[in-house]
Design a protein around this motif. Structure first.
Motif, PDB file in Angstrom:
ATOM      1  N   LEU A  66     -27.212   7.321  -6.591  1.00  0.00           N
ATOM      2  CA  LEU A  66     -28.370   7.082  -5.738  1.00  0.00           C
ATOM      3  C   LEU A  66     -28.957   8.409  -5.254  1.00  0.00           C
ATOM      4  N   VAL A  67     -30.279   8.444  -5.208  1.00  0.00           N
ATOM      5  CA  VAL A  67     -30.988   9.621  -4.708  1.00  0.00           C
ATOM      6  C   VAL A  67     -31.352   9.386  -3.250  1.00  0.00           C
ATOM      7  N   LEU A  68     -31.131  10.391  -2.405  1.00  0.00           N
ATOM      8  CA  LEU A  68     -31.671  10.350  -1.043  1.00  0.00           C
ATOM      9  C   LEU A  68     -33.148  10.691  -1.180  1.00  0.00           C
ATOM     10  N   ARG A  69     -34.019   9.768  -0.797  1.00  0.00           N
ATOM     11  CA  ARG A  69     -35.446   9.937  -1.116  1.00  0.00           C
ATOM     12  C   ARG A  69     -35.990  11.291  -0.683  1.00  0.00           C
ATOM     13  N   PRO A  70     -36.655  12.009  -1.616  1.00  0.00           N
ATOM     14  CA  PRO A  70     -37.382  13.225  -1.250  1.00  0.00           C
ATOM     15  C   PRO A  70     -38.833  12.870  -0.916  1.00  0.00           C
ATOM     16  N   THR A  71     -39.217  11.655  -1.225  1.00  0.00           N
ATOM     17  CA  THR A  71     -40.514  11.036  -1.003  1.00  0.00           C
ATOM     18  C   THR A  71     -40.286   9.644  -1.586  1.00  0.00           C
TER      19      THR A  71
ATOM     20  N   ASP B   5     -36.595  17.385  -9.315  1.00  0.00           N
ATOM     21  CA  ASP B   5     -35.230  17.496  -9.822  1.00  0.00           C
ATOM     22  C   ASP B   5     -34.370  18.490  -9.057  1.00  0.00           C
ATOM     23  N   ALA B   6     -34.926  19.659  -8.796  1.00  0.00           N
ATOM     24  CA  ALA B   6     -34.129  20.742  -8.225  1.00  0.00           C
ATOM     25  C   ALA B   6     -33.867  20.577  -6.735  1.00  0.00           C
ATOM     26  N   GLU B   7     -34.516  19.603  -6.100  1.00  0.00           N
ATOM     27  CA  GLU B   7     -34.328  19.526  -4.656  1.00  0.00           C
ATOM     28  C   GLU B   7     -33.938  18.149  -4.135  1.00  0.00           C
ATOM     29  N   VAL B   8     -33.286  17.345  -4.962  1.00  0.00           N
ATOM     30  CA  VAL B   8     -32.826  16.060  -4.432  1.00  0.00           C
ATOM     31  C   VAL B   8     -31.333  16.106  -4.114  1.00  0.00           C
ATOM     32  N   TYR B   9     -30.991  15.370  -3.090  1.00  0.00           N
ATOM     33  CA  TYR B   9     -29.591  15.132  -2.752  1.00  0.00           C
ATOM     34  C   TYR B   9     -29.147  13.873  -3.486  1.00  0.00           C
ATOM     35  N   TRP B  10     -27.943  13.914  -4.013  1.00  0.00           N
ATOM     36  CA  TRP B  10     -27.414  12.756  -4.719  1.00  0.00           C
ATOM     37  C   TRP B  10     -26.279  12.113  -3.931  1.00  0.00           C
ATOM     38  N   VAL B  11     -26.263  10.788  -3.927  1.00  0.00           N
ATOM     39  CA  VAL B  11     -25.123  10.043  -3.405  1.00  0.00           C
ATOM     40  C   VAL B  11     -24.403   9.469  -4.617  1.00  0.00           C
ATOM     41  N   THR B  12     -23.207   9.966  -4.862  1.00  0.00           N
ATOM     42  CA  THR B  12     -22.522   9.597  -6.104  1.00  0.00           C
ATOM     43  C   THR B  12     -21.249   8.808  -5.875  1.00  0.00           C
ATOM     44  N   LYS B  13     -20.828   8.691  -4.606  1.00  0.00           N
ATOM     45  CA  LYS B  13     -19.604   7.947  -4.341  1.00  0.00           C
ATOM     46  C   LYS B  13     -19.836   6.897  -3.265  1.00  0.00           C
ATOM     47  N   GLY B  14     -19.131   5.754  -3.425  1.00  0.00           N
ATOM     48  CA  GLY B  14     -19.078   4.767  -2.369  1.00  0.00           C
ATOM     49  C   GLY B  14     -17.617   4.686  -1.966  1.00  0.00           C
TER      50      GLY B  14
END
Length: 475
Positions: A104-109, A86-95
């Motif tokens: 959308l989450v930028l995959r952390p794994t 939770d504390a280390e994901v980047y979020w993509v929230t706009k198109g």
RNA sequence: GGGACUGUGGGGUAGCUUGGUCCAUCCUUCGGGGUUCGGGACUCCGAGACGCCAGUUCAAAUCUGGCCAGUCCCA
């Protein structure tokens, strides 16, 4: 003219200086934890990847590539997993200019990207085992100090994901991964120890985790890979099930195996010395560099000889570089030593006339390479170099560990410590507090060296069920 | 999350306290010429910087604020 900080007394400064001076990375991108892969560093990475691909495919794993973005709802399905990341994901929230309906989450794994599709792919026991891997970039919003290759925010990540019919099959896959990593580490000339991580430190969502650590710069440890047994923990939430021969529906048991460019950092950190990087031949961008030594009259003949050897080695499949720059030979020696090239061939008037190059490896061993058997001679010299490098690394590895008999011996330790542990979490935390680091866990395949039978637990004095464990300070 | 600190050519630095002596020092690097070349050559000519935006002031690399980037310590 590069003066490196002292490796003994200022290890991390040495490391940072060396990766920049050797032009393995460029950290001037301007965003924390995002570094540029320079040509020389990229070549090393490609060789690293080639070893991983070779060894994992030898175990029957197939390449895949899943998307970089993961919908929030899929990401959130496995509770421990989401909590862990939770504390280390980047979020993509706009198109463009609009907000996305589903962030959308930028995959952390990639578990949560892959497993919904596994649920579609796996129908029958005949689809199992399913062993696939990908080498992709993953993103983690690291808040601590970032360091090239060791702790970064865009990670070059190798990840194998498998589905097995039973828990035993999954356990067997874990063993197979451990064996595959042993072969990879042999190619990287990296000594390491595999430990089963304590429960409080396992991968989020895993049944158990086995991690590989290598000692770095004295008392620190660097985790260079991990293998996880998930049991049915992800299969449940993602609905990955198959029809067994008896007609019943069963959840698969899963495993993963993760590696990254940390391995490159480990190779640099473990093998490097006061002159710079030392690459094992499997990883070296150039295995051999040829340095012509100019001479007033014999100049053209010397250059022709250098080109002849360059061509012969190229035909023999060696990664070779002829350094025909105008610089003086001594300057080139320093230049290529800084960059870790395993073998240097010097060709001057004497060599040109005797058709025998002077060979000096990165550890300083001298020898000769005949122009007429250059391919075979160089292969032999590289083998000898790798062997000597392994010996040197193994000696440092053994010296990095020592036994601690009591908690009081842990503070300020300049070794990775071997200690007796009863297995209780309470005692584990006491060890971690005492060493100001981590209890790495119980070695999976034995200690770095034989230490006899464990004594009473260093924390509580318990004598029943005590095992050797390792504790260190992760870098 | 809390605190401290730092930012000067590609890299490393001097100057900042006490504004003017700074179209900014030195080392390295880079481009060109010449002499060299068996372990980091010498020489001549040339190139290249005050993180960004405001403010104070006759005058800002230097003082103030915000931002950006980075480092360290603590949770």
């Amino acid at each position: 003219m590069v003066d490196l900080p002292d490796r003994q007394s200022a290890f991390i400064d040495w490391y940072l200086a060396v990766v920049e001076a050797a032009e393995l990375t460029d950290k001037r991108y301007g965003v924390k934890g995002l570094n540029v892969w320079t040509p020389y560093g990229f070549l090393a990475r490609r060789n690293l990847d080639a070893v991983m691909v070779r060894e994992i495919e030898a175990t029957g794993s197939k390449p895949v590539e899943f998307p970089t973005l993961i919908p929030a709802n899929e990401f959130a399905k496995e509770k421990e997993h989401i909590k862990g990341f939770d504390a280390e994901v980047y979020w993509v929230t706009k198109g463009g200019v609009s907000d996305l309906d589903v962030p959308l989450v930028l995959r952390p794994t990639s578990e949560t990207a892959i497993y919904p599709v596994f649920a579609i792919w796996v129908r029958s026991h005949k689809d199992l085992p399913l062993n696939v891997y990908q080498i992709v970039n993953v993103f983690r919003y690291e808040t601590k100090t970032t360091r090239p290759f060791l702790r970064i925010r865009e990670i070059h990540f190798f990840e194998e994901h498998t589905c097995q019919a039973t828990e035993d099959d999954a356990t067997a896959r874990v063993r197979s991964n451990l064996e595959a990593f042993r072969r990879m580490a042999e190619a990287f000339v990296l000594p390491y120890v595999a430990t089963r991580r304590p429960d409080w430190d396992k991968f989020p969502g895993a049944f158990y985790s086995i991690a590989f650590d290598t000692p770095i710069g004295g008392a620190r440890t660097l985790q260079i890979g991990s293998v996880h047994h998930y049991r049915e923990n992800f299969a449940g939430p993602y609905g990955i099930q198959y029809e067994a021969p008896d007609g019943s529906q069963r959840l698969v048991h899963q495993t993963t195996f993760g590696l990254s460019e940390r391995l490159l950092g480990a190779i640099i950190a473990v093998h490097g010395d006061s002159k710079g990087v030392v690459f094992p031949s499997s990883i070296a961008p150039y295995e051999v560099v040829i340095v012509p030594i100019p001479h007033a009259e014999a100049g053209p003949a010397i250059l022709r000889a250098a080109e002849e050897v360059d061509e012969a080695l190229r035909r023999a499949g060696r990664r070779v570089h002829l350094d025909a720059r105008e610089d003086r030979p001594g300057a080139k020696y320093y230049y290529w030593e800084l960059r870790g090239v395993p073998l240097r061939l010097e060709i001057g008037r004497r060599e040109s006339e005797s058709r025998t190059a002077t060979a000096v490896d990165r550890l300083g061993h001298r020898g000769r390479v005949s122009f007429d058997t250059a391919g075979a001679d160089v292969t032999e010299r590289l083998r000898e170099f790798d062997r000597a490098l392994a010996e040197r690394a193994m000696a440092g590895f053994r010296d990095a560990f020592s036994v601690a008999q009591a908690l009081s011996e842990l503070a300020g330790s300049d070794h990775v410590r071997i200690l007796s542990w009863c297995g209780r979490e309470e005692c584990g935390h006491q060890v971690e507090n005492a060493i100001a680091g981590a209890l790495l866990g119980v070695p999976e395949d034995g200690l770095p060296w034989e230490a006899g039978a464990p004594g009473p637990c260093v924390a509580c004095g318990e004598t029943q069920g005590v095992r050797w464990a390792l504790a260190g300070r992760p870098i």
